[in-house]
Structures are given as structure tokens and as C-alpha cells.
Motif scaffolding. Structure first.
Motif, PDB file in Angstrom:
ATOM      1  N   UNK B  51      68.663  33.924  96.047  1.00  0.00           N
ATOM      2  CA  UNK B  51      68.096  35.053  95.313  1.00  0.00           C
ATOM      3  C   UNK B  51      69.139  35.660  94.370  1.00  0.00           C
ATOM      4  N   UNK B  52      68.644  36.270  93.299  1.00  0.00           N
ATOM      5  CA  UNK B  52      69.491  37.023  92.377  1.00  0.00           C
ATOM      6  C   UNK B  52      69.159  38.502  92.517  1.00  0.00           C
ATOM      7  N   UNK B  53      70.145  39.331  92.200  1.00  0.00           N
ATOM      8  CA  UNK B  53      69.950  40.777  92.338  1.00  0.00           C
ATOM      9  C   UNK B  53      70.521  41.508  91.122  1.00  0.00           C
ATOM     10  N   UNK B 212      60.795  36.590  96.829  1.00  0.00           N
ATOM     11  CA  UNK B 212      62.037  36.609  96.044  1.00  0.00           C
ATOM     12  C   UNK B 212      62.129  35.356  95.178  1.00  0.00           C
ATOM     13  N   UNK B 213      62.549  35.565  93.948  1.00  0.00           N
ATOM     14  CA  UNK B 213      62.694  34.462  93.000  1.00  0.00           C
ATOM     15  C   UNK B 213      63.934  33.633  93.316  1.00  0.00           C
ATOM     16  N   UNK B 214      63.803  32.322  93.184  1.00  0.00           N
ATOM     17  CA  UNK B 214      64.983  31.437  93.162  1.00  0.00           C
ATOM     18  C   UNK B 214      65.582  31.580  91.770  1.00  0.00           C
ATOM     19  N   UNK B 215      66.801  32.067  91.686  1.00  0.00           N
ATOM     20  CA  UNK B 215      67.378  32.324  90.366  1.00  0.00           C
ATOM     21  C   UNK B 215      66.827  33.618  89.805  1.00  0.00           C
ATOM     22  N   UNK B 216      67.241  33.965  88.585  1.00  0.00           N
ATOM     23  CA  UNK B 216      66.796  35.248  88.022  1.00  0.00           C
ATOM     24  C   UNK B 216      65.277  35.289  87.807  1.00  0.00           C
ATOM     25  N   UNK B 217      64.694  36.428  88.088  1.00  0.00           N
ATOM     26  CA  UNK B 217      63.255  36.638  87.929  1.00  0.00           C
ATOM     27  C   UNK B 217      62.851  36.451  86.468  1.00  0.00           C
ATOM     28  N   UNK B 218      61.715  35.781  86.250  1.00  0.00           N
ATOM     29  CA  UNK B 218      61.229  35.550  84.885  1.00  0.00           C
ATOM     30  C   UNK B 218      59.762  35.962  84.791  1.00  0.00           C
ATOM     31  N   UNK B 219      59.533  37.270  84.684  1.00  0.00           N
ATOM     32  CA  UNK B 219      58.164  37.790  84.642  1.00  0.00           C
ATOM     33  C   UNK B 219      57.350  37.141  83.524  1.00  0.00           C
ATOM     34  N   UNK B 220      56.115  36.826  83.831  1.00  0.00           N
ATOM     35  CA  UNK B 220      55.123  36.299  82.883  1.00  0.00           C
ATOM     36  C   UNK B 220      55.341  34.836  82.509  1.00  0.00           C
ATOM     37  N   UNK B 221      56.371  34.172  83.043  1.00  0.00           N
ATOM     38  CA  UNK B 221      56.538  32.743  82.788  1.00  0.00           C
ATOM     39  C   UNK B 221      55.491  31.972  83.589  1.00  0.00           C
ATOM     40  N   UNK B 222      55.103  30.805  83.063  1.00  0.00           N
ATOM     41  CA  UNK B 222      54.105  29.993  83.770  1.00  0.00           C
ATOM     42  C   UNK B 222      54.630  29.592  85.150  1.00  0.00           C
ATOM     43  N   UNK B 223      55.941  29.300  85.223  1.00  0.00           N
ATOM     44  CA  UNK B 223      56.516  28.864  86.498  1.00  0.00           C
ATOM     45  C   UNK B 223      57.302  29.980  87.182  1.00  0.00           C
ATOM     46  N   UNK B 224      56.956  31.218  86.906  1.00  0.00           N
ATOM     47  CA  UNK B 224      57.615  32.349  87.579  1.00  0.00           C
ATOM     48  C   UNK B 224      57.486  32.176  89.088  1.00  0.00           C
ATOM     49  N   UNK B 225      58.503  32.597  89.823  1.00  0.00           N
ATOM     50  CA  UNK B 225      58.386  32.412  91.276  1.00  0.00           C
ATOM     51  C   UNK B 225      58.889  33.600  92.072  1.00  0.00           C
ATOM     52  N   UNK B 323      60.577  44.322  81.542  1.00  0.00           N
ATOM     53  CA  UNK B 323      62.046  44.340  81.377  1.00  0.00           C
ATOM     54  C   UNK B 323      62.749  44.061  82.709  1.00  0.00           C
ATOM     55  N   UNK B 324      62.002  43.571  83.696  1.00  0.00           N
ATOM     56  CA  UNK B 324      62.622  43.313  85.012  1.00  0.00           C
ATOM     57  C   UNK B 324      63.499  42.063  84.995  1.00  0.00           C
ATOM     58  N   UNK B 325      63.392  41.224  83.944  1.00  0.00           N
ATOM     59  CA  UNK B 325      64.339  40.121  83.795  1.00  0.00           C
ATOM     60  C   UNK B 325      65.743  40.628  83.463  1.00  0.00           C
ATOM     61  N   UNK B 326      65.841  41.862  82.962  1.00  0.00           N
ATOM     62  CA  UNK B 326      67.132  42.495  82.676  1.00  0.00           C
ATOM     63  C   UNK B 326      67.702  43.201  83.913  1.00  0.00           C
TER      64      UNK B 326
END
Lengths: 264, 399
Positions: B51-53, B212-225, B323-326
């Protein structure tokens, strides 16, 4: 006159020897003696069986008072203010133990039940209400501060508000940090207009300290220090007796929340 | 789901935020323009591998004033840092001169306050010992009320101090509650906002829900996790009667899903009601909004639900992004942090496209920005949704 003014249109109560508002009026008004008895938490009829299994004892406590206060009203139409100092302590304690124990996992159901607005969430599910709901903390001041905010909402937006305050003892070892002797919950439906109301209620905050009440009745002596929400008792006793009352709750860091209760 | 009475526009006379992308408005603004994320891989002791924080640097070094030492904890240290940023505390002192200390309320949101102290106290027990260490101050750290009490005393205020805890809508919801206090005449100014800090309970709790996302969260991406959890403080000083052209909260609305404790209503019904209530309270049609700062947590369910809700009200006509990717998802602070970001977007005419996302989920029908866009913005809508089915939307603009 300043302050937030509203009318009390429904009352709910659950505490030791106080098995509901209607059932407790004789005791609260002084017509019958208070008999100590454990707080009995009823199963919440509002909730479907799956949610009933998931909801903790603290949620059952809150929903019992909220359900009684809103009986006969359109519960789904009420904005809600839930207030509790401890929230669901049993759930929180279980998560803290799991975080400490080697190789132990946090339970997903416990985690979503640990949010402070869990009782409010179950209220929404049970009543199918989509109205705004807010959940407040407040430590030992949770009752007067929560009531102040509920009255502010009612006065500001001109809409009926269900106020529900509830607290249960924390599990060990947290119980030593914020002692409570028993579970206690109370709820009021507040309305902007007086139709069908029991009493008018004006609330305000003042920076000046207020004097402690001169005397407490037997009920107050037995319960008021045992749970932050039981600080509602002087108001409930006046309401049950149908007498006007000037109330004052001193706050932790000085100042007070004051109330004037005037029966309709 | 609107209030019967119209929303009185609130002047935002001071504001600040601290998050993983920086301390204060200038740092936040620079990170948004330069598309610089504040997320980093979680440390081993966080117990959430992969996870990233979004951690705020330097909090460990923040000491509270000696007379308030009992309040020392990560959450109050972050509050202290933010109060000292962008002249916020000074602006409150000026408001105190205008209104009097007893007429300023403190209304702050948090989901977990200083619970990291309790976690440490549990860990600090000797084997077989049940009781918590003597130096542990529950009331002034873990207790939800510790946050508004600390801020009230730190700022020398004497109005009521209130704590909102509605999970991830807490920070946004304080603005609506502040409006009620002001409208009811119970105070003349409110220090509103939210503070939430990293703790094991939320990290491992969200991990238990597999969110929790593997790696940084990527809101709205097709493969967001999933989510990257962050920490933040956001403060807004709110008063009545904004001057013409001044930054203001123009509307606010809330609703409940009444559906499930941790899953949003699939069609976003509660989200639609909150956004509709905010528009109605401001007396604005959907087309009056120039940009929507989404709740956009990066989970599959939230982002899909929110896209449906936004599309239902706004069609594809209003640019949206998270803006949660930031910053990561800063939970009970997110609504306050994102209200501050909304104010910066208004001032700069900036639509900060979702970070780390090449193209939005092709199933989405709203206008998801994935790169920064420049556009004059008159009004920004900010969404917050949370566990327990809690929803809150704010509209910021100019009076």
C-alpha cells in the motif's frame, strides 16, 4: 431573546430502572420511587435480520431511544443528530486488541461498525431514511453540546430533528480512561412549531460558568454521574412533571450550555 | 433533501491546509499545478504491504505549548501545524477582536482523532499486563472531543466546541453545521474543518475490506484498485455576509444512503440527493458549476457510483476529477482539505485532472479530466461520501 428555540414533540429514554420514556414518567415526575435495575437493550425491530446480527449493543441502545421518541411520526422524514462520547466501545476495543495481537486481523464488519456514525447508519437503513444525519462526539459534554447543535439545526432550517444521545461503558482496559457505570440513552424529536408539542425549549451557550444545581433528587444522585448522557435527567424530570425549568450544564473547559424549558 | 430555508452564503475569511503535498496554500497550489503527488510506499511497520500512503512530513517534531502538553498526539500536532500556517491563527485572533472570544465556535471533524496514542498504549503494555500505561491521556488525545477542545484553547476562544464524526464526510459536514450555528444566531464566526492522521486502525481496517490500492491510488482509472490513505488538516474561518466578490460557501447539502454500512448505493441515489440539496440551497442550476472535485476514492464501487450520480445531474457537461491521487484519502479531513483545494481551483482557474490516470474508465459517462485544464471557474462543487451512508456536498464560489 437569544438562543435556538424549538419544541419537544417526542421523547425516548432507556437507562437503569428507566425502561422507556412512557414507562418512566411516574418515576421521573416523583410519583413513584426509582427502583434500580439493569438497562435492558431490546432487539431493534427496525432492522432486517442480517443487519440486526451485525449491529452492536450500542446501536441497539441508540435505536431503542430513537424509535420511542419518533413513534407515531414519519421517522424517515426526520433529520437526525446522534451524539455519543464513546461510540461503540466494544467494537473499538476488539479492533485495538486485534492490532496488538501478533498475527491477528481486523474484522471487516467490526471496522465498518467502528465509525462513530454507525448507529446513525443503522437508523438510516432501518427507517429507509435518506435525510441528512450528523454524528457528534463531546466527551462528558456530549449531551448539552449535542442538544445545542440539534436545536440550532431545527431553528436554522425550520425542519424537525431527531436528537439521540447514547453512551455505554467502554470495555477494559479503556474503561479506566473514561469510566461509565451503565448504558444510557435518550432521544427527543424537536420541531420548529408547537403543534403536538410537549414543551418549548430554548438553548444557548454562554462563556460564563454556571453554578452547580443546588440539590439533586434521588434519581439524579444515583445516575447523573454514571453516564454523560444521564446529564439529561434534570430536563427529563421537569418534562415528565410538566413544570418549567431553567437548566444549566457546566462544560469541561469552562462556560455552559443553558436551557429554558416551558411546558406547552 | 434540502433544508426548507435557503442557505445563507458564508464568507470564508481565512483558510489553510496541510497534507502530503505540502504545508499551506502555496505548496498545495504548486503541487497541483506541477502534478506532483505526495504519496509514497507505506513503511514496514504500517503493516499494509504494497500500500501507499500520504504522510505529512515533520509532524513528529511538532510540540504543543507546555500548558496544552496533555493534548500531545499526532492528530493535535497536525492541527497545531496547520493553525500556524498561512496566518490562520492570526486571522482567528483578528476575528476574536471583531466578535469577541465567546462568539466564535469551533466545529471540527475527525474519524479517529488521536487513536494512534491508544494503539501505542496497547502495544506498550508489559506481557500479561491489561492496564494501559499511566502516562496515557485518553480524554485529550483519543477522545473525538480532544480535537476541538485543543483548537479552542490554542486559539483562546470561548464559544462552543463541537466534534463531528461522520466517517469520511466529517470535514465537509462541519461547514453545514457551522451554517446552522450561524443562522440560529448562536455565534458570529466558526473555525470549521477537519483533521485526521495515519493510524494502524484505519490502515489495517481498510486492508481488511480489501480496499487499499496496490501502489498509488488512481481514482477514475479503468484499472483502479483502491484507496491510498493519507492524513491532512484543513481549516476554514466562516462568517456571515460575505462581501461582494469574496470567497464564499454558496451552498451545502447532505443526505443518507439508508442502504448499507460500507457500500455506497449502487445507483448513487444518496450522492444525487446531496448534490441536488447543495444546488437547491444555493439556488443554482447544475450548469452553474464549473468543476466538480469528486470524492473519488479510487475504489471500484465509489468511483463508478459517483460517475453515475454526477452524470445523472450534470450529464457530461461539467469537468470532474479527484485530487486523492495527490493527497491520498484523508478520511475525516478530506472534505475540509478538498474545500480548500476547491478554493485554490477557483482562484487559479485550475481543473486538476486525476493524477496517474492516462484515460478515464471508458464506462464512465461524466467528463473526467485526466490532465490539468485551465478554465475560468465561477463555482466548484466538492463531494464527500462515507461509511454509514453519509453524503455531503459543498459549493464554493464568489458572493
Amino acid at each position: 431573546m437569544s438562543g435556538a428555540f424549538c419544541h419537544i414533540a417526542g421523547v425516548g429514554l432507556l437507562g437503569p430502572g428507566l425502561p422507556g420514556w412512557a414507562a418512566s414518567i411516574p418515576v421521573l415526575s416523583g410519583a413513584a420511587p426509582w427502583v434500580p435495575a439493569e438497562t435492558v437493550l431490546p432487539p431493534p425491530p427496525l432492522l432486517p435480520p442480517t443487519e440486526r446480527r451485525r449491529a452492536g449493543a450500542v446501536t441497539r441502545l441508540a435505536l431503542a431511544a430513537a424509535t420511542e421518541a419518533s413513534a407515531g411520526l414519519d421517522a424517515a422524514a426526520l433529520d437526525t443528530v446522534f451524539a455519543s462520547s464513546n461510540g461503540d466501545g466494544a467494537t473499538l476495543g476488539a479492533i485495538l486488541e486485534a492490532l496488538t495481537a501478533e498475527g491477528s486481523d481486523v474484522s471487516p464488519t467490526q471496522f465498518h461498525n467502528s465509525v462513530h456514525n454507525a448507529a446513525a447508519g443503522y437508523w438510516g437503513i432501518g427507517t429507509h431514511s435518506m435525510r441528512p444525519s450528523v454524528s457528534l462526539g463531546g466527551h462528558d459534554d456530549v449531551l448539552p453540546l449535542g442538544l445545542l447543535q440539534a436545536a440550532a439545526q431545527c431553528a436554522a432550517w425550520g425542519r424537525p430533528v431527531l436528537f439521540c444521545a447514547y453512551d455505554a461503558p467502554l470495555p477494559p482496559p479503556l474503561d479506566a480512561c473514561h469510566p461509565a457505570a451503565f448504558p444510557f440513552a435518550m432521544a427527543l424529536v424537536l420541531r420548529p412549531g408547537r403543534e403536538g408539542g410537549l414543551a418549548g425549549l430554548r438553548l444557548w451557550h454562554q462563556a460564563e460558568d454556571c453554578a452547580a444545581p443546588a440539590t439533586r433528587g434521588a434519581l439524579g444522585e444515583a445516575l447523573e454521574d454514571g453516564n454523560p448522557v444521564a446529564r439529561a435527567l434534570p430536563m427529563l424530570e421537569a418534562l415528565a412533571a410538566g413544570r418549567p425549568a431553567d437548566l444549566c450544564w457546566p462544560l469541561l473547559d469552562g462556560g455552559a450550555v443553558c436551557a429554558a424549558l416551558s411546558p406547552c | 433533501m434540502t433544508a426548507s430555508a435557503p442557505f445563507p452564503p458564508l464568507a470564508v475569511t481565512a483558510f489553510t491546509a496541510v497534507s502530503a503535498i505540502g504545508r499551506g496554500l502555496a505548496a498545495t497550489r504548486a503541487a497541483l499545478h506541477q502534478r506532483q503527488s505526495g504519496l509514497s510506499a507505506a513503511a514496514k511497520e504500517d503493516g499494509v504491504p504494497g500500500a501507499w500512503i500520504g504522510r505529512v512530513a515533520g509532524l513528529e517534531a511538532v510540540a504543543l505549548p507546555p500548558e496544552l502538553a496533555a493534548f500531545q498526539c499526532r492528530n493535535n500536532a497536525l492541527a497545531e501545524m496547520a493553525l500556524a500556517t498561512d496566518g490562520f491563527a492570526g486571522a482567528v485572533v483578528a476575528a476574536r477582536e471583531r466578535h469577541g472570544a465567546s462568539r466564535i465556535a469551533v466545529l471540527l471533524g475527525t474519524s479517529t482523532a488521536g487513536i494512534a496514542e491508544t494503539e501505542a498504549a496497547y502495544r506498550g503494555r508489559a506481557p500479561g499486563e491489561a492496564a494501559l500505561p499511566a502516562g496515557f491521556h485518553y480524554a485529550t488525545t483519543h477522545d473525538l472531543h480532544a480535537l476541538p477542545r485543543f483548537v479552542r484553547r490554542r486559539l483562546g476562544l470561548a464559544g462552543p466546541a463541537l466534534c463531528v464524526s461522520t466517517a469520511c464526510t466529517s470535514g465537509a459536514r462541519t461547514v453545514l453545521e457551522a451554517a446552522a450555528l450561524l443562522r440560529a444566531g448562536l455565534c458570529d464566526a466558526v473555525v470549521a474543518g477537519g483533521v485526521d492522521t495515519l493510524c494502524r486502525m484505519t490502515l489495517r481496517g481498510f486492508a481488511s475490506l480489501a480496499l487499499l490500492s496496490e501502489g498509488p491510488s488512481r481514482p477514475c482509472a479503468a484499472d483502479r484498485n483502491g484507496i491510498s490513505i493519507g492524513e491532512a488538516a484543513g481549516f476554514l474561518l466562516l462568517e456571515r455576509d460575505p462581501a461582494p466578490g469574496a470567497l464564499a460557501v454558496l451552498g451545502a447539502g447532505a443526505s443518507s444512503d439508508g442502504h448499507h454500512m460500507s457500500s455506497p448505493h449502487p445507483e448513487g441515489l444518496g450522492a444525487v440527493l446531496a448534490m441536488r440539496a447543495a444546488l437547491d440551497s444555493a439556488g443554482l442550476p447544475p450548469e452553474a458549476i464549473g468543476y466538480i472535485n469528486l470524492h473519488g476514492t479510487g475504489t471500484r464501487a465509489n468511483d463508478a457510483m459517483e460517475d453515475r450520480a454526477v452524470s445523472q445531474l450534470f450529464g457530461a457537461g461539467v469537468p470532474c476529477s479527484s485530487t486523492k491521487g495527490w493527497t491520498g484519502h484523508t478520511l475525516g479531513a478530506s472534505g475540509a482539505l478538498e474545500a480548500v483545494i476547491a478554493a485554490l481551483c477557483l482562484e487559479d482557474g485550475l481543473i486538476p485532472g486525476c493524477l496517474g490516470v492516462e484515460a478515464a474508465d471508458p464506462d464512465f459517462t461524466s467528463d473526467i479530466a485526466t490532465g490539468n485544464r485551465a478554465a475560468p471557474l465561477a463555482r466548484v462543487l466538492s463531494n464527500s461520501f462515507g461509511f454509514g451512508g453519509s453524503n455531503c456536498s459543498l459549493i464554493l464560489g464568489r458572493a
